[in-house]
Design an enzyme around this catalytic site. Structure first.
Site, PDB file in Angstrom:
ATOM      1  N   CYS A 149      -0.164   3.763  -6.874  1.00 60.69           N
ATOM      2  CA  CYS A 149      -1.287   3.227  -6.112  1.00 60.69           C
ATOM      3  C   CYS A 149      -1.516   1.828  -6.659  1.00 60.69           C
ATOM      4  O   CYS A 149      -1.559   1.645  -7.889  1.00 60.69           O
ATOM      5  CB  CYS A 149      -2.542   4.078  -6.279  1.00 60.69           C
ATOM      6  SG  CYS A 149      -4.025   3.326  -5.521  1.00 60.69           S
ATOM      7  N   CYS A 189       0.864  -1.173   0.000  1.00 62.51           N
ATOM      8  CA  CYS A 189       0.000   0.000   0.000  1.00 62.51           C
ATOM      9  C   CYS A 189       0.903   1.226   0.000  1.00 62.51           C
ATOM     10  O   CYS A 189       1.751   1.372   0.884  1.00 62.51           O
ATOM     11  CB  CYS A 189      -0.880  -0.015   1.250  1.00 62.51           C
ATOM     12  SG  CYS A 189      -1.873   1.476   1.513  1.00 62.51           S
TER      13      CYS A 189
END
Length: 275
Positions: free
Chosen positions: A193, A74
């Site tokens: 991302c 992440c």
């Protein structure tokens, strides 16, 4: 002899499954536990302190499940929580555990993907505002210029499976136009991302054919292979029976229905109860 410990893979939601998929491709025999903190996602607009608290709670949960090594798959958690966990938690509470992120492995290699020495970074507001990518890339490639663009609508579009529809065109073109306005000569776009690999076909509709679009799964997986080779004391702790288990802090049925979009196969998860 390896024991039955697992490599933990953590994300605020679904995107980390794209990284997890690449890791399994490189290291299929190892044991894994994936945890998505879907109940509190998205992390992108939360403060540093909130992201740190959420991430640490999930990392400690994975430690308690028998994961001596955790990958923060992440970008927001890597940007806002990783360094504090590595410096202020592990040495004192978990000296034999390790937590790795996705930013540094990417920064170490990204210079090889640009001829113009200018790259664009597309990410959440949290990742972009942290300035983590410009800071880390400068350490390895001081000659590379980095421009960034936050893309707050991409994650909702992807999670609602609207990212390849004509309705996504406005936002994709808007974010790309704003990125190129900052640096018309950029020749590499980093998708900072882990959701964004799913939108590559849509991005390519608006990009020159020679544009490098870089997602992080293969990079992080390759870095993990190198890490385990360089740290045999950690590698020996990980079981190698091909065990995989999925957990979510949200609704497992909802998670399972959406997760296949990111992971490429059906998933059966269990709920991790937040304290």
């Amino acid at each position: 002899m390896s024991n039955t410990n697992s490599i933990g893979v953590f994300d605020s939601g679904y995107g980390g499954l794209t990284v997890f998929k690449s890791i399994i491709k490189e290291l299929p025999d190892y044991n894994y536990i994936y945890l998505g903190d879907n109940a509190r996602a998205p992390y992108g607009d939360h403060s540093f302190e909130i992201v740190y608290q959420y991430t640490l709670q999930c990392v400690e949960w994975l430690f308690a499940q028998g994961c001596p090594l955790v990958i923060l798959a992440c970008n927001t958690a890597s940007a806002k929580a990783l360094r504090s966990i590595q410096q202020h938690v592990l040495p004192f509470k978990y000296p034999d555990h390790r937590v790795l992120g996705v930013i540094r492995p990417t920064a170490e290699v990204i210079g090889a993907y640009t001829q113009s020495r200018t790259i664009g970074v597309m990410g959440t507001r949290g990742t972009v505002n942290s300035e983590s990518y410009p800071i880390e890339i400068k350490k390895f490639f001081p000659d590379v210029k980095v421009v960034q663009q936050s893309c707050p609508m991409l994650v909702p579009l992807i999670e609602n499976n609207e990212h390849l529809t004509s309705g996504a065109n406005h936002f994709v073109k808007k974010y790309l136009d704003e990125l190129f306005l900052q640096a018309p000569n950029l020749d590499c776009i980093l998708l900072a991302c882990t959701h964004y690999p799913l939108i590559i076909p849509k991005l390519q509709q608006f990009l020159p054919t020679n544009m490098q679009v870089l997602s992080q799964g293969a990079i992080v997986a390759s870095s993990l292979v190198t890490y385990l080779k360089n740290h045999p004391e950690m590698e020996r702790k990980i079981g190698r029976t091909g065990y995989k288990q999925f957990f979510t802090s949200g609704d497992p049925e909802v998670f399972d229905n959406r997760a296949s979009l990111f992971f490429g196969e059906n998933i059966h998860s269990k709920q991790m109860k937040l304290q």
